[in-house]
Design a protein around this motif. Sequence first.
Motif, short mmCIF file in Angstrom:
data_model
loop_
_atom_site.label_atom_id
_atom_site.label_comp_id
_atom_site.label_asym_id
_atom_site.label_seq_id
_atom_site.Cartn_x
_atom_site.Cartn_y
_atom_site.Cartn_z
N ASP A 109 0.80 -1.21 0.00
CA ASP A 109 0.00 0.00 0.00
C ASP A 109 0.84 1.27 0.00
OD1 ASP A 109 -2.57 -1.31 0.10
OD2 ASP A 109 -2.04 -1.89 2.14
N MET A 155 0.62 5.19 -7.89
CA MET A 155 -0.10 4.08 -7.26
C MET A 155 0.82 3.19 -6.45
SD MET A 155 -2.59 2.98 -10.43
CE MET A 155 -1.45 3.46 -11.72
N SER A 156 0.25 2.46 -5.53
CA SER A 156 0.98 1.44 -4.77
C SER A 156 1.04 0.15 -5.58
CB SER A 156 0.27 1.18 -3.44
OG SER A 156 -0.99 0.54 -3.68
N ARG A 158 -0.19 -2.70 -4.89
CA ARG A 158 -1.52 -3.32 -4.87
C ARG A 158 -2.43 -2.66 -5.91
NH1 ARG A 158 -4.41 -5.67 -0.39
NH2 ARG A 158 -2.92 -4.71 1.03
N GLN A 159 -2.39 -1.32 -5.98
CA GLN A 159 -3.22 -0.60 -6.94
C GLN A 159 -2.77 -0.90 -8.38
OE1 GLN A 159 -2.46 3.28 -5.25
NE2 GLN A 159 -4.53 3.41 -4.41
N ARG A 160 -1.46 -1.03 -8.59
CA ARG A 160 -0.97 -1.34 -9.93
C ARG A 160 -1.44 -2.73 -10.37
NH1 ARG A 160 5.17 0.29 -8.37
NH2 ARG A 160 4.78 2.49 -7.92
N TYR A 163 -4.77 -2.27 -11.79
CA TYR A 163 -4.94 -1.13 -12.68
C TYR A 163 -5.59 -1.48 -14.01
CZ TYR A 163 -3.89 3.39 -14.83
OH TYR A 163 -3.98 4.61 -15.44
N ARG A 166 -9.20 -1.25 -13.50
CA ARG A 166 -9.61 0.14 -13.28
C ARG A 166 -9.67 0.89 -14.62
NH1 ARG A 166 -9.19 3.92 -8.99
NH2 ARG A 166 -8.24 2.32 -7.66
N ARG A 211 -5.88 8.86 -14.70
CA ARG A 211 -5.25 9.47 -13.52
C ARG A 211 -5.70 10.92 -13.33
NH1 ARG A 211 -3.92 6.62 -9.57
NH2 ARG A 211 -5.85 5.75 -10.40
N SER A 215 -6.79 10.87 -9.77
CA SER A 215 -5.77 11.34 -8.83
C SER A 215 -4.90 12.43 -9.47
CB SER A 215 -4.89 10.14 -8.41
OG SER A 215 -4.00 10.49 -7.39
#
Length: 244
Positions: A109, A155-156, A158-160, A163, A166, A211, A215
């Motif tokens: 994270d 991103m972290s 986990r987010q990657r 992705y 997403r 993004r 973000s």
Amino acid sequence: MNTADEGRQQQLDAASVVNAKSTLLQLLARAGVYTGDAEELIGLVEAGALAGAHAEIAGSRRSAPGERGESYAAGWSDGALAVTGELAALAERALVHAVTSGPSATSPDERSPVGRAEMERAKVAITPLYLSFADVSDLDPEVTEQVLGAVLRTMSPRQRAGYPGRLSAFAEAHHAHLERVYAEYGPGSPIAIHGRYSLVHSPTSVAVLERLAASPSALHEEWDAAELPPAWLDGLTTAWGARG
């Protein structure tokens, strides 16, 4: 019991699974894939298989045979709940292990340097999405690495890992808007490939737009740190905001 029955009932044992994984790693190594990258990709597939099993069993909780009575249905539901809970925990552990087992292991994270496998996964994700809106562009491939690096650093690990999903959800939710952006600013439009709208001619634009929507502050921070042309990001911001 005949041979067919034995085949149907036999479970794949742990040794055979390890053998298959080792064989795959060796084959990928011969093809030039770094072992750490291969292990990460296999780990993500394993985590995804567990997550898929969790979703499937969670759905079956609602399909207990009604003719067996309320007590049976309650036991069915409780048992399915216990199994899905354990599968969810296994899937989470597998995901964390996959994204933190590389040479630069960090918290799943927290932001970290972008790995080669993460970069390749992002390229595989953006290309078909881009081609659903625009034609292939001749923009310098080096630009792809630089821009995607800035995007992924927002991103972290986990987010990657999630992705691609997403990105697909973003493209589906904003399909009409993206069609307009690429029609007015992308390949085939009157806008030249060189200039502030250059990135609309690149598959990376899908990632940048996602993004910008999700973000923007982190993207601007990483964009400046990578010393990418501010005009490129300004051009995409303008194209995205001009709804026409």
